[in-house]
Design an enzyme around this catalytic site. Sequence first.
Site, mmCIF file in Angstrom:
data_model
loop_
_atom_site.group_PDB
_atom_site.id
_atom_site.type_symbol
_atom_site.label_atom_id
_atom_site.label_comp_id
_atom_site.label_asym_id
_atom_site.label_seq_id
_atom_site.Cartn_x
_atom_site.Cartn_y
_atom_site.Cartn_z
ATOM 1 N N GLN A 113 -5.043 -1.587 9.461
ATOM 2 C CA GLN A 113 -4.921 -2.921 8.862
ATOM 3 C C GLN A 113 -5.483 -3.983 9.809
ATOM 4 O O GLN A 113 -5.167 -4.007 11.000
ATOM 5 C CB GLN A 113 -3.436 -3.200 8.541
ATOM 6 N N ASP A 145 -11.461 2.332 3.847
ATOM 7 C CA ASP A 145 -11.829 0.907 3.772
ATOM 8 C C ASP A 145 -13.339 0.724 3.615
ATOM 9 O O ASP A 145 -13.800 -0.391 3.363
ATOM 10 C CB ASP A 145 -11.408 0.188 5.064
ATOM 11 N N LYS A 179 0.834 -1.205 0.000
ATOM 12 C CA LYS A 179 0.000 0.000 0.000
ATOM 13 C C LYS A 179 0.872 1.261 0.000
ATOM 14 O O LYS A 179 0.612 2.205 -0.751
ATOM 15 C CB LYS A 179 -0.952 -0.027 1.214
HETATM 16 N N1 L34 Z 1 -8.199 -2.690 7.019
HETATM 17 N N2 L34 Z 1 -7.409 -4.770 6.488
HETATM 18 C C1 L34 Z 1 -7.932 -3.593 6.086
HETATM 19 N N3 L34 Z 1 -8.185 -3.315 4.794
HETATM 20 C C2 L34 Z 1 -7.922 -4.219 3.823
HETATM 21 O O1 L34 Z 1 -8.229 -3.957 2.542
HETATM 22 C C3 L34 Z 1 -7.343 -5.452 4.189
HETATM 23 N N4 L34 Z 1 -6.965 -6.406 3.279
HETATM 24 C C4 L34 Z 1 -7.165 -7.821 3.618
HETATM 25 C C5 L34 Z 1 -6.490 -8.037 4.985
HETATM 26 N N5 L34 Z 1 -6.700 -6.942 5.918
HETATM 27 C C6 L34 Z 1 -7.132 -5.712 5.537
HETATM 28 C C7 L34 Z 1 -5.919 -6.302 2.419
HETATM 29 O O2 L34 Z 1 -5.341 -5.257 2.210
HETATM 30 C C8 L34 Z 1 -6.444 -8.530 2.493
HETATM 31 N N6 L34 Z 1 -5.643 -7.494 1.853
HETATM 32 C C9 L34 Z 1 -4.719 -7.753 0.821
HETATM 33 C C10 L34 Z 1 -3.944 -6.752 0.252
HETATM 34 C C11 L34 Z 1 -3.052 -7.016 -0.767
HETATM 35 C C12 L34 Z 1 -2.893 -8.301 -1.234
HETATM 36 C C13 L34 Z 1 -3.642 -9.305 -0.688
HETATM 37 C C14 L34 Z 1 -4.559 -9.031 0.335
HETATM 38 C C15 L34 Z 1 -1.893 -8.560 -2.325
HETATM 39 O O3 L34 Z 1 -1.196 -7.679 -2.727
HETATM 40 N N7 L34 Z 1 -1.777 -9.812 -2.781
HETATM 41 C C16 L34 Z 1 -0.839 -10.222 -3.824
HETATM 42 C C17 L34 Z 1 0.251 -11.128 -3.311
HETATM 43 C C18 L34 Z 1 0.830 -10.787 -1.981
HETATM 44 C C19 L34 Z 1 1.857 -11.772 -1.497
HETATM 45 O O4 L34 Z 1 2.696 -12.228 -2.295
HETATM 46 O O5 L34 Z 1 1.802 -12.108 -0.290
HETATM 47 C C20 L34 Z 1 -1.607 -11.006 -4.870
HETATM 48 O O6 L34 Z 1 -1.135 -11.067 -6.007
HETATM 49 O O7 L34 Z 1 -2.655 -11.573 -4.546
#
Ligand code: L34
Length: 294
Positions: free
Chosen positions: A96, A119, A52
């Site tokens: 988060q 959010d 982020k």
């Molecule tokens: N307050 N908490 C708040 N807001 C959110 O919107 C989230 N979320 C979820 C968990 N807690 C939160 C996220 O940001 C899940 N989440 C999130 C954000 C980014 C990614 C996955 C979940 C992401 O970038 N995923 C990548 C791979 C990441 C890796 O390699 O670990 C993907 O390609 O799916």
Amino acid sequence: MTIIIDGKAVAAEIRQEAKGEATTLLEQGITPCLAVVLVGDNPASKAYVGSKVKACEEVGVKSIKIEMDADASEEALLAQIEGLNNDASVHGILVQLPLPKHMDEDRIIEALDPSKDVDGFHPVNVGKLSIGIDCLTPCTPTGIPELIVRSGIEMSGKHAVVIGRSNIVGKPMMNILVQKGNKANCTVTCCHSGTKDLTEFTRQADILIAAIGVPEFVTADMVKPGATVIDVGINRVDDASDKRGYKLVGDVNFDDVKAVAGAITPVPGGVGPMTVAMLMKNTVKAARMLHGIG
Ligand code: L34
């Protein structure tokens, strides 16, 4: 041929758009600013917060990262939130999740200024979404229609089946899908742990959205041939052959379902990057709203 929906590419496109919107604000002397609060040292949360902050740099959003110890008190977190609520230079506040067990997530979310709640978790925004008033909406479900429509798939009139009823994904997803407009206008069914004969419902889905939190839960027999399958799951499973010691899998058995689906999102590279991109959009939107810019 099954379409593999490219979440990375669509997310990059959306970050570009957010960058354009941020530039317009900068030209008016407004620097969009997001404060991200991370409590504790959950490795996945750290990684997501890192993504982020990085996206903010790319888009031209100022970011403030506040890190608190896992044993910080709820009062200390509430005090941080109050400070950010009262800081006119901050347009978006994100705490988060998950929070450490001794903290009451509902109480924390309710402490946020709804107009800075990027959010879309605050009850005021949840209520506005449900009655169709323009507001800040949760990043993950908000990104899903973008992913579908920008991949050339129509949504209007389709039967969308959501598996999962969380406040972060399942419930807001239903409210988004049921609205009027070409990025929605679906017939919506929500399935959950109380659903009897889940497969009977999932096999009716033109658009199947899996947000269960169980690795590879959705199998080919649960999917109607040609359906669009969106995998919201992001599960770390042990994998000795991986240098990190784990691999990421979704809630959908990708290789199995790919053979019957018309379109499918991969994990990683599907919904995850969209969550971060939509956060950029929401932050710029919050900045516009706070400054009374249409
Ligand atoms: N307050 N908490 C708040 N807001 C959110 O919107 C989230 N979320 C979820 C968990 N807690 C939160 C996220 O940001 C899940 N989440 C999130 C954000 C980014 C990614 C996955 C979940 C992401 O970038 N995923 C990548 C791979 C990441 C890796 O390699 O670990 C993907 O390609 O799916």
